[in-house]
Design an enzyme around this catalytic site. Structure first.
Site, PDB file in Angstrom:
ATOM      1  N   TRP A  99       0.905  -1.178   0.286  1.00 39.98           N
ATOM      2  CA  TRP A  99       0.425  -0.175   0.062  1.00 39.98           C
ATOM      3  C   TRP A  99       0.994   1.322  -0.340  1.00 39.98           C
ATOM      4  O   TRP A  99       0.357   1.926  -0.840  1.00 39.98           O
ATOM      5  CB  TRP A  99      -1.196  -0.250   1.017  1.00 39.98           C
ATOM      6  CG  TRP A  99      -2.150  -1.504   0.779  1.00 39.98           C
ATOM      7  CD1 TRP A  99      -1.999  -2.073   1.673  1.00 39.98           C
ATOM      8  CD2 TRP A  99      -3.099  -1.297  -0.113  1.00 39.98           C
ATOM      9  NE1 TRP A  99      -2.154  -3.541   1.319  1.00 39.98           N
ATOM     10  CE2 TRP A  99      -3.552  -2.507   0.166  1.00 39.98           C
ATOM     11  CE3 TRP A  99      -3.459  -0.479  -1.025  1.00 39.98           C
ATOM     12  CZ2 TRP A  99      -4.137  -2.637  -0.211  1.00 39.98           C
ATOM     13  CZ3 TRP A  99      -4.502  -1.026  -1.924  1.00 39.98           C
ATOM     14  CH2 TRP A  99      -4.953  -2.595  -1.520  1.00 39.98           C
ATOM     15  N   ASP A 166      -0.761   6.780   6.216  1.00 38.32           N
ATOM     16  CA  ASP A 166      -2.243   5.915   6.209  1.00 38.32           C
ATOM     17  C   ASP A 166      -2.156   5.391   7.363  1.00 38.32           C
ATOM     18  O   ASP A 166      -0.851   4.057   7.727  1.00 38.32           O
ATOM     19  CB  ASP A 166      -1.813   5.110   5.033  1.00 38.32           C
ATOM     20  CG  ASP A 166      -2.943   4.357   4.434  1.00 38.32           C
ATOM     21  OD1 ASP A 166      -3.894   3.812   4.975  1.00 38.32           O
ATOM     22  OD2 ASP A 166      -2.391   3.320   3.859  1.00 38.32           O
ATOM     23  N   LYS A 190     -12.130  -1.338   8.816  1.00 36.19           N
ATOM     24  CA  LYS A 190     -10.975  -2.139   9.408  1.00 36.19           C
ATOM     25  C   LYS A 190     -11.624  -1.459  11.191  1.00 36.19           C
ATOM     26  O   LYS A 190     -12.171  -2.137  11.846  1.00 36.19           O
ATOM     27  CB  LYS A 190      -9.768  -1.652   9.962  1.00 36.19           C
ATOM     28  CG  LYS A 190      -8.672  -1.823   8.367  1.00 36.19           C
ATOM     29  CD  LYS A 190      -8.800  -3.286   7.567  1.00 36.19           C
ATOM     30  CE  LYS A 190      -8.030  -2.284   6.785  1.00 36.19           C
ATOM     31  NZ  LYS A 190      -8.096  -3.990   5.276  1.00 36.19           N
TER      32      LYS A 190
END
Lengths: 354, 354
Positions: A99, A166, A190
């Site tokens: 990511w 992030d 999440k």
């Protein structure tokens, strides 16, 4: 009884499912949350409460805005440089996983990027520590938890340039000092709520400094001015996030859930280190509390263990294809009983394979 | 019993709420749809079925891709020029309402725009008809239904440049010949499903012709290659959309629902024209079947009528602030019984105010 160790979209508290299901049938006066205008006072109150809960739970200082957006972290990969990377300057990034790497790729489409640290050559199995963030960078971007590789950043870099993070997979799982950051973003799926929602926490004063043309939907300022309602927001996802944030607050907040998360992580890593069949995949000091990655000493046994786990009601334990083995994601709503059940399964398997 | 005439997010079929609530409690093996990975075969099957249902219901020809995206029509306002407007060319737009105007504004941020027709000076109360679309435009963009002003385009412009249409508020309410179009997009929260989802139907061959750098999340091609799963999609919204599309198919499809929608619209417009207290706000030939806008001859009575309607269980009848009066939005799931109830209320009110 299922034990959901999935990496996301992931487990939320059971009571949140009940409240969400009820709201689908009747949000107000017999109307479903799915048919409610976002401009009703009832829903405006929902957005306000969800916003305030994030501010309260994360102790967000004055001068920051909390935003509910769409598009996930992937959209933030583009929005961050669009809003912060000047046409003549450059941004500093750490490359600590798939990511982080995608964030770098998107930033490079829009301007100059300097990768100041990387663990790519080691299949991202550690978090690089000794690196220099240039003082003249427009910002520095990193990923606080690398979901696929199971590493987490426990000491945040110190820098005098804007710090962008992030936090998709560990936001609200541990206390962080938001005042250290200038921009935090996270896909909701999440520890915040259902997929289809993104949270951004932006220090207002970092905006408006680039000369780039920014499409309205990509412009943090537009969403701040619109109080997360510049256009129709993802109504249901915000509502469910509000329930989940209420649950977290009732649990005692982030500091309390962090204790649980430490207990869960310690218990599982202890078993991985003790059990002769299993071993962890990344540097011990960088082990993530959210995503525990491990393999078997004898990889030919992995299929059988997964099959057993599946039969015993375990969900989402297969590791990401780029690491293999297993990944036990242990987000806030996962009970320690599920962790103990997994440990028991590992011990039974060890017994059988003596 | 509530009659939901809201403009969107709007009413969906009651059975869809029941199915959605059930899925929140148990999607598979006791797991909620909110905790399911989008990479499970079960959810991949959902995306595939929803995609195929749109293709089937709208009779989408070969050579087109159906996409599930995020960000609503507002994000499409930027994505369209980003993907189709060349740096040296220009795009043609019709300005027929607030949303059409916003689309123009976003396109102008990215390149040259020629507004080829506008009804702005008449407060958008009609659809301009005699205008020329330049043959050298990169594309022509229009809005098929103007939610705020209650106008709808019944004869689509003929042009040899790519035809792009914002169909947010009348998609799936009437048959359209998709082969006439090169790009159709729609926020889901009218006739598709819950807010937080966007559908785009793209003719593949129009892509890849601009030299602009396109962030991945804004690039139709990236989403086509990812089969609407380039990143985590809005799982719940897609699942509910699938239920709603199944409902529409069981109803007999778009041609059948169109008949119902014509009946509903005719009944209400007939009453507006007959009842001495009320009058329509836009050109008779452009009257929308989805959003019926009307006012009172004596505007001082409007508050009382709204109060009566509210007490009688009517939801969302207040007109948009830029038009005033009333707006009855009659999307697919609104029963004709609700329309008859509204007509009765108008007739009772006329009786009382003789």
């Amino acid at each position: 009884m299922r034990h959901n160790f999935g990496a996301g979209p992931c487990i939320l508290p059971q009571e949140v499912y009940k409240q969400a299901a009820q709201a689908v049938l009747d949000f107000k006066d017999g109307l479903s949350i799915l048919e409610i205008s976002h401009r009703t006072p009832q829903f405006e109150a929902v957005v306000e409460e969800a916003t305030e809960l994030i501010k309260e739970l994360m102790n967000v200082p004055a001068g920051y805005s909390v935003l509910f957006l769409q598009g996930g972290a992937s959209m933030q990969f583009a929005m961050v440089p669009m809003n912060l990377l000047s046409t003549k300057g450059f941004a500093a990034y750490s490359d600590t996983g798939v990511w982080a790497n995608k964030a770098i790729k998107e930033a490079k489409m829009l301007g100059k990027v300097e990768v100041v640290s990387s663990s790519k050559s080691e299949n991202y199995n550690f978090v690089p520590k000794d690196f220099v963030i240039p003082n003249d960078a427009d910002y520095y971007h990193f990923t606080s938890n690398n979901t696929i590789y199971g590493t987490e950043v426990f000491n945040f870099p110190k820098t005098n340039v804007p710090l962008v993070c992030d936090m998709s997979s560990d936001i609200l799982s541990r206390t962080v000092d938001v005042s250290q950051f200038d921009l935090i973003y996270a896909g909701a799926q999440k520890n915040i709520g259902p997929a289809g929602l993104t949270v951004a926490i932006v220090k207002d004063e970092i905006l408006g400094k680039v000369d780039r043309v920014i499409p309205s939907m990509m412009d943090y300022k537009v969403h701040i001015d619109g109080k997360s309602m510049y256009n129709t927001p993802p109504v249901f996802s915000i509502y469910v996030a509000m329930f989940n944030l209420r649950w977290l607050k009732a649990k005692g907040g982030v500091a309390e859930i962090e204790k649980d998360n430490i207990l869960k992580a310690n218990a599982l890593y202890r078993e991985i280190d003790r059990n002769k069949l299993f071993k962890g995949t990344c540097a011990v000091e960088d082990r993530s509390r959210m995503n525990v990655c491990f393999v078997m000493e004898d990889s030919s046994l992995e299929k059988e263990f997964l099959r057993l786990a599946d039969n015993a009601g375990f969900e989402g334990l297969a590791g990401h294809r780029s690491v293999g083995g297993f990944r036990a994601s242990m987000y806030n709503a996962l009970s320690i009983n599920s962790v103990h059940a997994l440990i028991e399964l590992m011990q039974d398997f060890e017994e059988k394979n003596k």
